[in-house]
Design an enzyme around this catalytic site. Structure first.
Site, PDB file in Angstrom:
ATOM      1  N   HIS A 208       0.919  -1.231  -0.008  1.00  0.00           N
ATOM      2  CA  HIS A 208      -0.081  -0.060   0.077  1.00  0.00           C
ATOM      3  C   HIS A 208       0.957   1.161  -0.010  1.00  0.00           C
ATOM      4  O   HIS A 208       0.829   1.931   0.866  1.00  0.00           O
ATOM      5  CB  HIS A 208      -0.870   0.216   1.006  1.00  0.00           C
ATOM      6  CG  HIS A 208      -2.040  -1.000   0.893  1.00  0.00           C
ATOM      7  ND1 HIS A 208      -3.419  -0.494   0.415  1.00  0.00           N
ATOM      8  CD2 HIS A 208      -2.276  -2.368   1.365  1.00  0.00           C
ATOM      9  CE1 HIS A 208      -3.933  -1.834   0.231  1.00  0.00           C
ATOM     10  NE2 HIS A 208      -3.419  -2.631   0.946  1.00  0.00           N
ATOM     11  N   ASN A 232      -0.327  -5.022  -6.487  1.00  0.00           N
ATOM     12  CA  ASN A 232      -1.568  -4.670  -6.211  1.00  0.00           C
ATOM     13  C   ASN A 232      -1.319  -3.384  -4.875  1.00  0.00           C
ATOM     14  O   ASN A 232      -0.374  -3.581  -4.273  1.00  0.00           O
ATOM     15  CB  ASN A 232      -2.603  -5.448  -5.558  1.00  0.00           C
ATOM     16  CG  ASN A 232      -3.195  -6.297  -6.639  1.00  0.00           C
ATOM     17  OD1 ASN A 232      -2.924  -7.463  -6.739  1.00  0.00           O
ATOM     18  ND2 ASN A 232      -3.843  -5.873  -7.306  1.00  0.00           N
ATOM     19  N   GLY A 266      -7.054 -14.628 -10.556  1.00  0.00           N
ATOM     20  CA  GLY A 266      -7.527 -14.285 -11.793  1.00  0.00           C
ATOM     21  C   GLY A 266      -8.165 -12.940 -11.881  1.00  0.00           C
ATOM     22  O   GLY A 266      -8.383 -12.631 -13.242  1.00  0.00           O
ATOM     23  N   ILE A 267      -8.090 -12.292 -10.914  1.00  0.00           N
ATOM     24  CA  ILE A 267      -8.823 -10.630 -10.888  1.00  0.00           C
ATOM     25  C   ILE A 267      -7.680 -10.027 -10.522  1.00  0.00           C
ATOM     26  O   ILE A 267      -7.552  -8.838 -11.280  1.00  0.00           O
ATOM     27  CB  ILE A 267     -10.006 -10.739 -10.093  1.00  0.00           C
ATOM     28  CG1 ILE A 267     -11.126 -11.723 -10.764  1.00  0.00           C
ATOM     29  CG2 ILE A 267     -10.565  -9.352  -9.728  1.00  0.00           C
ATOM     30  CD1 ILE A 267     -12.261 -12.138  -9.908  1.00  0.00           C
ATOM     31  N   ASP A 290      -5.862 -13.182   0.503  1.00  0.00           N
ATOM     32  CA  ASP A 290      -6.351 -11.778   0.929  1.00  0.00           C
ATOM     33  C   ASP A 290      -7.576 -12.042   0.863  1.00  0.00           C
ATOM     34  O   ASP A 290      -8.550 -11.038   0.552  1.00  0.00           O
ATOM     35  CB  ASP A 290      -5.975 -10.793  -0.256  1.00  0.00           C
ATOM     36  CG  ASP A 290      -6.278  -9.544   0.083  1.00  0.00           C
ATOM     37  OD1 ASP A 290      -6.059  -9.058   1.210  1.00  0.00           O
ATOM     38  OD2 ASP A 290      -6.294  -8.651  -0.716  1.00  0.00           O
ATOM     39  N   GLY A 333     -10.317  -7.069  -1.627  1.00  0.00           N
ATOM     40  CA  GLY A 333      -9.899  -8.375  -1.061  1.00  0.00           C
ATOM     41  C   GLY A 333     -10.547  -9.394  -2.097  1.00  0.00           C
ATOM     42  O   GLY A 333     -11.191  -8.901  -3.129  1.00  0.00           O
TER      43      GLY A 333
END
Length: 435
Positions: A208, A232, A266-267, A290, A333
């Site tokens: 983050h 991410n 996959g996302i 997550d 998440g």
């Protein structure tokens, strides 16, 4: 004392007719267990009292999830969290082949840590209570507002006075029971905090964060040893400043010092990004779910901390649902199970089965410093393991400290592959009612 004598002479269990994952190979060998530990058959003083037929299944170390925000309707960052919630979740996760977790608390106010931390305190798992709680993963509040993702901005802080600010925020008892802290290294006071956390053997994970590569490398030099959900909530890779992602190609000396979590649902990451990370630094790769509270439940709207999250159903049966902050496209998440992440990882990277399983067993154990007590089937390790269908990788039975914590009881009329936890959310033990 008699107690010590009993410990030495506990009954021996033999698991036979299995394919074992040991020392990065799959071998045909029996597993012997005594007093909750794996033992060397050459050192046995008596014959096994119990023999378990593994029906030629694959026997892997139990899965270790070091970033999980909740599941089965339970939210670790909720002020309404109860001991019953935690008990239900610990038992239910056994159906996923999971045997140990780091319960993850997202950016929250100090009063929340005070309330939920005691309910999630470290405790050894067993067949009755379910998975081991390994210590907290505190994800925030010392993160970048630019890269907050689904974290609530009003709770985000700077660690201005280093460790002192952390003690004020989390409380000293919570800090003592913490395994991982995710923070942004570019914040004022962050490097001092990293130094001090390192001395206390609390793993610092960079995430983050809008850090550039040089800030990331300095943080590793100060003792940070992980990266939270690679790709991410960090700057995208840019060739003139690759940011945190650039650590995948940093010097070998630095690269050998850090592990990274990655969400392979996959996302969160395109398959090519997953393969890139795997090819650059496989030894550091740790698959994390997550997971948010909707994992194991059907599509709908759920609470995560103080936010509402919408879970959209998957487009095809093999895909996972998508969790976003209500009314936005911000990912909040994931809902994929750890075994779905393993399958995806194997498919995206074209790696072997052993490699895929190492990323949820030995790698997370090494990342948080509990290897070889957990994450392996070596002699002397905890007897936490899962029996998997060798073709579908679907968990069949889960054992914690050598005793069965969960087994697949349904006689499915459909082939095993179709019985996916996200399609059949009630597959966990019959004694547990769905939240």
């Amino acid at each position: 004392s008699t107690w010590a004598h009993e410990r030495i002479d506990g009954p021996i269990t033999q698991v036979t007719n299995v394919q074992l994952l040991r020392d990065h190979r799959i071998i045909h060998e029996d597993l012997f267990i005594q007093n909750g530990k794996i033992i060397n058959p050459r050192e046995m003083l008596s014959t096994p009292q119990r023999v378990i037929n593994g029906h030629n299944l694959l026997l892997s170390p139990g899965f270790i999830d070091i970033q999980i925000n909740g599941a089965f309707g339970v939210d670790f960052s909720s002020s309404k969290l109860t001991q019953e919630d935690v008990s239900m979740l610990r038992q239910s996760l056994c159906s996923h082949g999971c045997t140990s977790i780091c319960p993850t608390i997202v950016t929250s106010p100090p009063t929340l840590y005070e309330k939920v931390a005691p309910l999630l305190a470290p405790v050894e798992g067993n067949a009755t209570d379910g998975v081991t709680l390994l210590g907290y993963h505190l994800e925030g509040p010392f993160i970048s507002k630019q890269k907050k993702g689904a974290h609530k901005e009003s709770y985000i802080l700077n660690p201005e006075n280093g460790i002192e600010t952390l003690i004020q925020t989390y409380g000293s008892q919570t800090l003592e029971r913490t395994r991982i802290i995710t923070l942004a290294p570019e914040l004022p006071g962050a490097l001092e905090a990293i130094n001090e956390l390192n001395k206390r053997d609390i793993k610092v994970s960079l995430g983050h964060s809008a850090a550039d590569l040089s800030q990331s490398e300095i943080a590793i030099d100060h003792g940070a040893s992980m990266v939270t959900h690679m790709f991410n909530a960090m700057n995208p890779f840019f060739h003139r400043d690759p940011g945190l992602i650039g650590l995948l190609a940093t010097s070998d000396e630095r690269r050998n010092k850090f592990y990274y979590g990655i969400i392979v649902d996959g996302i969160h990451c395109n398959p090519a990004a997953v393969k890139l990370a795997h090819d650059a630094h496989y030894d550091g790769c740790v698959l994390v779910t997550d997971a948010m509270p909707a994992m194991g439940l059907s599509a709908g709207t759920y609470q995560l901390g103080d936010m509402w999250v919408t879970v959209q159903p998957p487009d095809t049966p093999n895909q996972c649902g998508k969790a976003t902050l209500q009314g936005t496209d911000t990912l909040a998440g994931a809902v994929a199970t750890i075994i779905q992440c393993v399958r995806n990882f194997k498919e995206y990277t074209q790696c072997g089965l052993v490699e895929a399983l190492d990323a949820v067993t030995s790698h997370p154990a090494k990342a948080i410093g509990i290897y070889p007590r957990k994450g392996t089937l070596q002699y002397g390790s905890d007897a936490d393991f899962v029996l998997l269908d060798p073709n579908t990788l679907e968990p069949q039975s889960t054992y914690i400290a050598g005793e069965m914590a969960w087994t697949y009881t349904e006689t499915p009329s459909t082939p095993l592959t179709a019985l996916d936890p996200k399609i059949h959310p009630d597959r966990h033990r019959a004694s547990i009612s769905n939240p």
